[in-house]
Design a protein around this motif. Structure first.
Motif, PDB file in Angstrom:
ATOM      1  N   ALA A 116      -3.476   5.458   2.780  1.00  0.00           N
ATOM      2  CA  ALA A 116      -2.361   4.811   2.080  1.00  0.00           C
ATOM      3  C   ALA A 116      -2.865   4.185   0.789  1.00  0.00           C
ATOM      4  CB  ALA A 116      -1.713   3.764   2.977  1.00  0.00           C
ATOM      5  N   LYS A 117      -1.902   3.708   0.001  1.00  0.00           N
ATOM      6  CA  LYS A 117      -2.201   3.042  -1.265  1.00  0.00           C
ATOM      7  C   LYS A 117      -1.454   1.710  -1.295  1.00  0.00           C
ATOM      8  CE  LYS A 117      -1.755   3.597  -6.299  1.00  0.00           C
ATOM      9  NZ  LYS A 117      -1.273   4.493  -7.379  1.00  0.00           N
ATOM     10  N   VAL A 118      -2.147   0.660  -1.727  1.00  0.00           N
ATOM     11  CA  VAL A 118      -1.529  -0.663  -1.823  1.00  0.00           C
ATOM     12  C   VAL A 118      -0.647  -0.708  -3.069  1.00  0.00           C
ATOM     13  CG1 VAL A 118      -1.940  -3.129  -2.087  1.00  0.00           C
ATOM     14  CG2 VAL A 118      -3.441  -1.769  -0.618  1.00  0.00           C
ATOM     15  N   ILE A 119       0.627  -1.001  -2.869  1.00  0.00           N
ATOM     16  CA  ILE A 119       1.562  -1.081  -3.999  1.00  0.00           C
ATOM     17  C   ILE A 119       1.583  -2.490  -4.579  1.00  0.00           C
ATOM     18  CG2 ILE A 119       3.973  -0.824  -4.714  1.00  0.00           C
ATOM     19  CD1 ILE A 119       4.320   1.261  -2.544  1.00  0.00           C
ATOM     20  N   LYS A 120       1.843  -3.478  -3.722  1.00  0.00           N
ATOM     21  CA  LYS A 120       1.884  -4.854  -4.218  1.00  0.00           C
ATOM     22  C   LYS A 120       1.812  -5.825  -3.044  1.00  0.00           C
ATOM     23  CE  LYS A 120       6.964  -4.975  -4.272  1.00  0.00           C
ATOM     24  NZ  LYS A 120       8.173  -5.236  -5.087  1.00  0.00           N
ATOM     25  N   HIS A 121       1.483  -7.086  -3.371  1.00  0.00           N
ATOM     26  CA  HIS A 121       1.495  -8.174  -2.403  1.00  0.00           C
ATOM     27  C   HIS A 121       2.743  -9.027  -2.664  1.00  0.00           C
ATOM     28  CE1 HIS A 121      -2.529  -7.139  -1.180  1.00  0.00           C
ATOM     29  NE2 HIS A 121      -2.991  -7.294  -2.401  1.00  0.00           N
ATOM     30  N   LEU A 122       3.351  -9.494  -1.601  1.00  0.00           N
ATOM     31  CA  LEU A 122       4.571 -10.285  -1.740  1.00  0.00           C
ATOM     32  C   LEU A 122       4.738 -11.184  -0.526  1.00  0.00           C
ATOM     33  CD1 LEU A 122       7.611  -8.044  -0.770  1.00  0.00           C
ATOM     34  CD2 LEU A 122       5.280  -7.247  -0.572  1.00  0.00           C
ATOM     35  N   LYS A 123       5.824 -11.947  -0.530  1.00  0.00           N
ATOM     36  CA  LYS A 123       6.139 -12.813   0.596  1.00  0.00           C
ATOM     37  C   LYS A 123       7.490 -12.427   1.175  1.00  0.00           C
ATOM     38  CE  LYS A 123       3.392 -16.939  -0.352  1.00  0.00           C
ATOM     39  NZ  LYS A 123       3.429 -18.414  -0.427  1.00  0.00           N
ATOM     40  N   GLY A 124       7.620 -12.547   2.503  1.00  0.00           N
ATOM     41  CA  GLY A 124       8.861 -12.199   3.180  1.00  0.00           C
ATOM     42  C   GLY A 124       9.918 -13.275   3.020  1.00  0.00           C
ATOM     43  N   ARG A 179       7.154 -18.599   4.615  1.00  0.00           N
ATOM     44  CA  ARG A 179       7.326 -17.231   4.118  1.00  0.00           C
ATOM     45  C   ARG A 179       6.048 -16.461   4.415  1.00  0.00           C
ATOM     46  NH1 ARG A 179       9.384 -16.862  -1.869  1.00  0.00           N
ATOM     47  NH2 ARG A 179       9.744 -14.733  -1.173  1.00  0.00           N
ATOM     48  N   GLN A 180       6.176 -15.411   5.218  1.00  0.00           N
ATOM     49  CA  GLN A 180       5.010 -14.632   5.629  1.00  0.00           C
ATOM     50  C   GLN A 180       4.450 -13.833   4.456  1.00  0.00           C
ATOM     51  OE1 GLN A 180       3.541 -14.605   8.719  1.00  0.00           O
ATOM     52  NE2 GLN A 180       1.968 -13.370   7.767  1.00  0.00           N
ATOM     53  N   SER A 181       3.129 -13.871   4.302  1.00  0.00           N
ATOM     54  CA  SER A 181       2.463 -13.077   3.270  1.00  0.00           C
ATOM     55  C   SER A 181       2.399 -11.620   3.717  1.00  0.00           C
ATOM     56  CB  SER A 181       1.051 -13.612   3.018  1.00  0.00           C
ATOM     57  OG  SER A 181       1.101 -14.923   2.532  1.00  0.00           O
TER      58      SER A 181
END
Length: 225
Positions: A61-69, A90-92
């Motif tokens: 796979a490829k990491v697209i982005k980091h975000l919070k739920g 907010r879950q990371s």
């Protein structure tokens, strides 16, 4: 073709070009990642089941982005204590896209290596009883603290810390959150999502036998956070 794979402690049914939200990974955006704990493969009806994982199979796979739920409200209340506390969490998360699924057959059981242990056992039996007793005392002296008393540390996280030489509250209290995070990530990708931000503070209280203060602190935490 699809696969069932374990990623950061969760199981997902994935296919090529599918986007998946998983617990925060340590990789940077744009990095390529591979997950080899593949539990099941379905190649156009030809199903392969691992034992427990499939040998040689992997999901790339490829990491697209980091975000919070989305925000989750955490409300705590103690009866007859006048204690109420409301927090938001907010879950990371990390968004990845599945680029490829590689499979090479069911995992075979590892060959048993009993020849060497038998020789060792024979050598131990030949030793006097006094020589046998010495290793037992040595092993008992290596016993450390029960790190699971720190909120947020489970059996697997405790095992990873002990394997890294952090087997007492005092040693854990001297480690920064980044150092502990590095130990957990290197031990297993399933531990990478844990947040050790308060572990050193909790460990310092435990090392100094301040259990009442530790209990008050843990009452205000949620999973060690």
């Amino acid at each position: 073709m699809y696969a069932i794979v374990e990623i950061a402690g969760q199981q997902f049914k994935v296919a090529k070009d599918q986007k998946v939200f998983v617990h925060r990974l340590a990789s940077e955006e744009g990095d390529k990642v591979s997950f080899d704990n593949v539990l099941l493969l379905d190649n156009d009806g030809d199903v392969t089941i691992g034992a427990p994982a499939i040998d040689g199979a992997a999901v790339e796979a490829k990491v697209i982005k980091h975000l919070k739920g989305d925000k989750v409200i955490v409300f705590k209340k103690k009866r007859r204590k006048g204690f109420r506390k409301k927090n938001g969490h907010r879950q990371s998360l990390t968004e990845i896209v599945i680029e490829n699924i590689v499979g090479s057959g069911a995992k075979k059981a590892a060959p048993k290596k009993k020849a060497a242990p038998k020789k060792e056992e024979a050598a131990v039996e030949a030793k006097p009883a006094a020589e046998k007793a010495a290793p037992k005392k040595k092993a008992a002296s290596k016993k450390g603290d029960d790190l699971k008393k720190i909120e947020g540390i489970g059996p697997k996280a405790a095992e990873a810390l002990v394997n890294a030489g952090v087997d007492t509250f005092a040693k854990l209290a001297k480690k920064s959150a980044d150092q502990v995070k590095e130990i957990l990530t290197e031990a297993s990708s399933t531990l990478a999502h844990l947040d050790p931000g308060t572990w050193a503070e909790q460990a310092d209280l435990a090392a100094n036998d301040k259990w009442d203060e530790l209990k008050e602190l843990q009452d205000q935490l949620n999973g060690g956070k």
